[in-house]
Every structure is written in structure tokens, then in C-alpha cells.
Design a protein around this motif. Structure first.
Motif, PDB file in Angstrom:
ATOM      1  N   LEU A 191      63.531  50.132   9.653  1.00 37.75           N
ATOM      2  CA  LEU A 191      62.402  50.776   8.979  1.00 37.75           C
ATOM      3  C   LEU A 191      62.878  51.754   7.915  1.00 37.75           C
ATOM      4  O   LEU A 191      62.351  51.789   6.799  1.00 37.75           O
ATOM      5  CB  LEU A 191      61.534  51.506  10.007  1.00 37.75           C
TER       6      LEU A 191
ATOM      7  N   ILE B 118      58.096  44.452  12.855  1.00 35.44           N
ATOM      8  CA  ILE B 118      58.621  45.641  12.168  1.00 35.44           C
ATOM      9  C   ILE B 118      58.700  45.393  10.667  1.00 35.44           C
ATOM     10  O   ILE B 118      58.355  46.260   9.852  1.00 35.44           O
ATOM     11  CB  ILE B 118      60.011  46.021  12.721  1.00 35.44           C
TER      12      ILE B 118
ATOM     13  N   LEU C 292      55.412  45.843   9.026  1.00 35.36           N
ATOM     14  CA  LEU C 292      54.996  47.237   8.843  1.00 35.36           C
ATOM     15  C   LEU C 292      55.379  47.781   7.470  1.00 35.36           C
ATOM     16  O   LEU C 292      54.767  48.733   6.988  1.00 35.36           O
ATOM     17  CB  LEU C 292      55.627  48.124   9.935  1.00 35.36           C
ATOM     18  N   LEU C 293      56.391  47.180   6.851  1.00 36.67           N
ATOM     19  CA  LEU C 293      56.862  47.657   5.551  1.00 36.67           C
ATOM     20  C   LEU C 293      55.954  47.217   4.406  1.00 36.67           C
ATOM     21  O   LEU C 293      56.130  47.660   3.271  1.00 36.67           O
ATOM     22  CB  LEU C 293      58.295  47.169   5.307  1.00 36.67           C
TER      23      LEU C 293
END
Length: 444
Positions: free
Chosen positions: A430, A158, A161-162
Motif C-alpha cells: 500500500l 489490496i 484499494l489503490l
């Protein structure tokens, strides 16, 4: 001899080579593993709540038998996944811990101090929150350790993903914290969720360990021969009453980190094989020598990590999610004592307990001067990491299957709590990460 210029590559070979290029690219993207894990968990949930729910149960209890002469072993697929394949998952965990202890973030006590303290806060606070909610709800308190774990692959995936604007220090902090979490989770499983100890199994464990040490002293660094001591340790833990998958952690921590090439297959072997190939003498044998040399010039810990990581990320963890995330929501008796407490306790402990425990204890240690932030790391990234640490998933579900193995209703309830808490923690992380990146001044 066929010259390279006259050799035409077949279209199928081109497709294969392109596929291997994509495979190498995919295995290097950490977010892919987390996405596949989530996909298989969703498939399990849909399957278990569809009209084909009976086939899901039948799939998990598919009988598997092994026979050798008069010896016959019968079990089911669920046992193979949870007790056998998860040993490889814990081997990957143990190898990562071994690498970090040798030359990573755990090698230097000062560097490891802050994430270690943060991990302790992220274990204690969720456990206390869960106990405060479930203590008066029958047997629900047995699941106190479920929200203490962090799923390394999912959390780091996760974070990936940033994008690359997230500082490397944040990733290292999260990775170290998650590794410490896993170490604590392994200790909790061994101490609190293992049945009464049977001393007979200790004989097999000791035999396996002695065999590992002897083989290492003999300079045997090929992985295949270590299957025998691995099986001895696994079986010893199994009959002892300790969860057998912890054999993976033991073997991972014992994996050598030093490169010790033999006299035949080391640098001298490479030179000799290269000279033979140049002279076009016995090229087949020389190529085999080069392959052996290539293997021996890489440390065993790196070879094990490279060999098993894709299997763990793309097969074992998805299979584990498929086998354990399938909870039939229509069959849960919400009037059963402890169900609401388990779901609520785990969800709140993961969503709020993890961030509170990690953030507050880290803030306190930095404030009083016990520790300090690494370069490029600040309270913004600490908050992001703290929220992502609430993604328990694999380790939390695994702990849930042990905590409530005698109570299927509470086991299903705990899995729902883990799924709710992990998904909300991921979405919260997120959202916070995207907001921080938008408000973070760009470097010119």
C-alpha cells in the motif's frame, strides 16, 4: 390481469430490492473480500487470546454427526471447514485457472511466459530463505513451502484499494502470478504434504472422473448432478492420503468452457417461449423455459464461477480465517526448538523473499531478452506487484496446517509468521503504491 400501473410496490419489497442492489455492488468489489478476511482473522486472534479462549477451542471442536440408517459419520467443525468447505475454495481456484487457460492470460504462451517465470522465482527464493534460517532447527524445515503461496483475493483486493489509476496490466500480472502460485502450491501439497498413498482410494477417484466425463458427454450441465462424482473424488482422495480438498481443483479444471445449449432449451427454445409469453399463453411454463435457456446459454465455467465466488469470498474464506488464525500467543513455548526459526523464516521469506524472487528473475529475463513487459507495465508496477505477492495468508496458513499437523506448537508459530509477513507485505505494498501514484504524472 393486474396492470403494472396499478401495482404498488410494498415498502419491504423496496428494501429487499435496494439490498440486492447493494449486494451486487459489494460482490463486484474485490477489496471487500480481503477486508472481511482480515476482520475474521483479527476476531480469531482476539478470541483465542481473551478470557474466552476455551470457548474458541470448543467452537472449533464442535461435534457434527450425520446418520443414514446404520451409517453414521462423526467429525468436528474444524474438519468440515478445512477439509470440506475448502474444497469449494479450491473449486473456485480451479475454475479461474481453467478460464485463464482457455481465453485468458494463460491461453497464449508468450503472454503467460513472464508472470509464470516470475511466479517460479517467487516460489524458489522464499523457500530457500526459509530453509537457510530453519534447516538446523529441528523439524522446522518441514514448513519450507509455507511462504511460497500468494493469497489471490487478499493481494488483488489490496491492489484494488489503490484505485483505478493502477494500470490494468499490473492487476493482470498479479492475478496470473497468483494463479500460477496456487497451481504450484497445489502440486506441493499433493507431492510433499500428503500421507502415504493408499491405492484403494484411486478406484473411487477413477469412478468419479469417469462419471464426470460421461455426464458431460450426455449434455448434463446442471451443477446439482455433479455432486455425486464430486463426493466420489473427494472420498477417494481422502482415503488415498491426498488432501481431499484438492478434489475441487480437479473438478474446476474439468469444467467445460464451451457453450453447448440443447435443442430444446437453446435459441429455438427462447424464441418459442417468448412467442408464448407475447400471446399470454402458459406464461408460467414459458418462464421456466426461459430460465433453462438462460442457464444453458452461459458456459458452465462462468456459471460455476458466478455461483461459488460469493460463497467463497464472504463465507468460506472468512470461516477458514476464523478457524485457523486464532493462535493463543500466551501458550506458545518460545523455548521450543524451531519456534523462532519458523516465525522468523516465514516472515522474512514473505516480506523479502517474495519481492526479491519475483523482481530479480523478471528483471533478468527482460534484460537478456527472454521476455518483455506488457503495455503500460514497468519496473515500478513490478515492484508493487512483487511486494503484494508476499501476502500469503489463506494458502500459506492452509499449507502450515498440513506441514505441522503433528506438531501443534510449530503450527501455531507458523501461523504467527504468516500473519506477520502477510500484514507487513500488505502495508508495504500500500505504501509503495500510494508513493508511486503520487509521483506518477497524471494523464490529461
Amino acid at each position: 390481469m393486474i396492470q403494472n400501473s396499478s401495482y404498488k410496490i410494498h415498502p419491504l419489497q423496496k428494501i429487499t430490492e435496494r439490498g440486492m442492489q447493494y449486494y451486487q455492488l459489494i460482490r463486484g468489489i474485490e477489496a471487500i473480500g480481503g477486508a472481511i478476511l482480515l476482520l475474521f482473522a483479527a476476531i480469531a486472534l482476539v478470541w483465542a487470546n481473551s478470557q474466552y479462549a476455551d470457548s474458541y477451542a470448543a467452537f472449533l471442536h464442535t461435534q457434527i454427526a450425520f446418520s443414514l440408517g446404520s451409517i453414521e459419520i462423526k467429525t468436528d467443525l474444524h474438519f468440515i471447514i478445512n477439509d470440506v468447505l475448502m474444497t469449494l475454495f479450491f473449486l473456485a481456484v480451479g475454475v479461474e485457472v481453467r478460464k485463464e487457460i482457455h481465453d485468458g492470460t494463460l491461453a497464449d504462451l508468450k503472454s503467460a511466459c513472464l508472470p509464470v517465470i516470475a511466479a517460479c522465482g517467487g516460489v524458489i527464493v522464499p523457500a530457500l530463505i526459509y530453509l537457510s534460517i530453519s534447516l538446523s532447527a529441528g523439524q522446522a524445515h518441514q514448513g519450507w513451502a509455507i511462504p511460497t503461496a500468494t493469497d489471490i483475493a487478499f493481494a488483488v483486493g489490496i491492489l484494488a484499494l489503490l484505485g483505478k489509476r493502477i494500470p490494468a496490466s499490473a492487476r493482470i500480472f498479479l492475478l496470473t502470478l497468483a494463479i500460477i502460485d496456487d497451481i504450484i502450491a497445489v502440486l506441493i501439497i499433493a507431492l510433499f504434504y500428503s500421507s502415504g498413498l493408499n491405492a484403494t482410494g484411486a478406484i473411487f477417484v477413477v469412478m468419479g472422473l469417469l462419471l464426470v466425463f460421461i455426464m458431460q458427454r450426455m449434455g448434463i450441465f446442471s451443477m446439482l448432478p455433479y455432486v455425486v462424482p464430486a463426493c466420489l473424488i473427494w472420498y477417494g482422495l481422502y482415503i488415498t492420503g491426498v488432501h481431499p480438498s484438492l478434489a475441487g481443483v480437479i473438478l474446476g479444471l474439468l469444467t467445460p468452457v464451451a457453450v453447448r445449449p440443447s435443442s430444446q432449451h437453446g435459441f429455438n427454445g427462447i424464441k418459442a417461449a417468448y412467442e408464448q409469453i407475447k400471446k399470454q399463453q402458459d406464461c408460467v411454463e414459458s418462464s421456466k423455459k426461459l430460465q433453462l435457456a438462460n442457464r444453458e446459454l452461459h458456459s458452465p465455467v462462468n456459471r460455476v464461477s458466478y455461483a461459488f465466488s460469493p460463497w467463497v469470498a464472504f463465507l468460506i474464506m472468512p470461516l477458514f480465517a476464523l478457524a485457523n488464525a486464532g493462535v493463543n500467543l500466551t501458550q506458545i513455548n518460545f523455548d521450543y526448538t524451531g519456534v523462532y526459526s519458523v516465525i522468523t523464516g516465514i516472515s522474512i521469506a514473505l516480506i523479502l523473499g517474495k519481492p526479491l524472487g519475483i523482481f530479480l528473475i523478471t528483471w533478468l529475463c527482460v534484460r537478456i531478452g527472454i521476455a518483455q513487459f506488457p503495455a503500460t507495465f514497468n519496473y515500478r508496477w513490478l515492484l508493487l506487484v512483487s511486494c503484494l505477492a508476499g501476502i500469503g495468508f489463506t494458502m500459506s496458513i492452509f499449507t502450515a496446517t498440513l506441514a505441522f499437523q503433528l506438531d501443534p506448537i510449530l503450527m501455531d508459530a507458523s501461523k504467527i509468521g504468516v500473519l506477520i509477513g502477510s500484514i507487513i507485505s500488505a502495508l508495504l505494498g500500500l505504501a509503495i503504491g500510494i508513493y508511486f501514484l503520487k509521483t506518477e504524472p497524471r494523464k490529461i
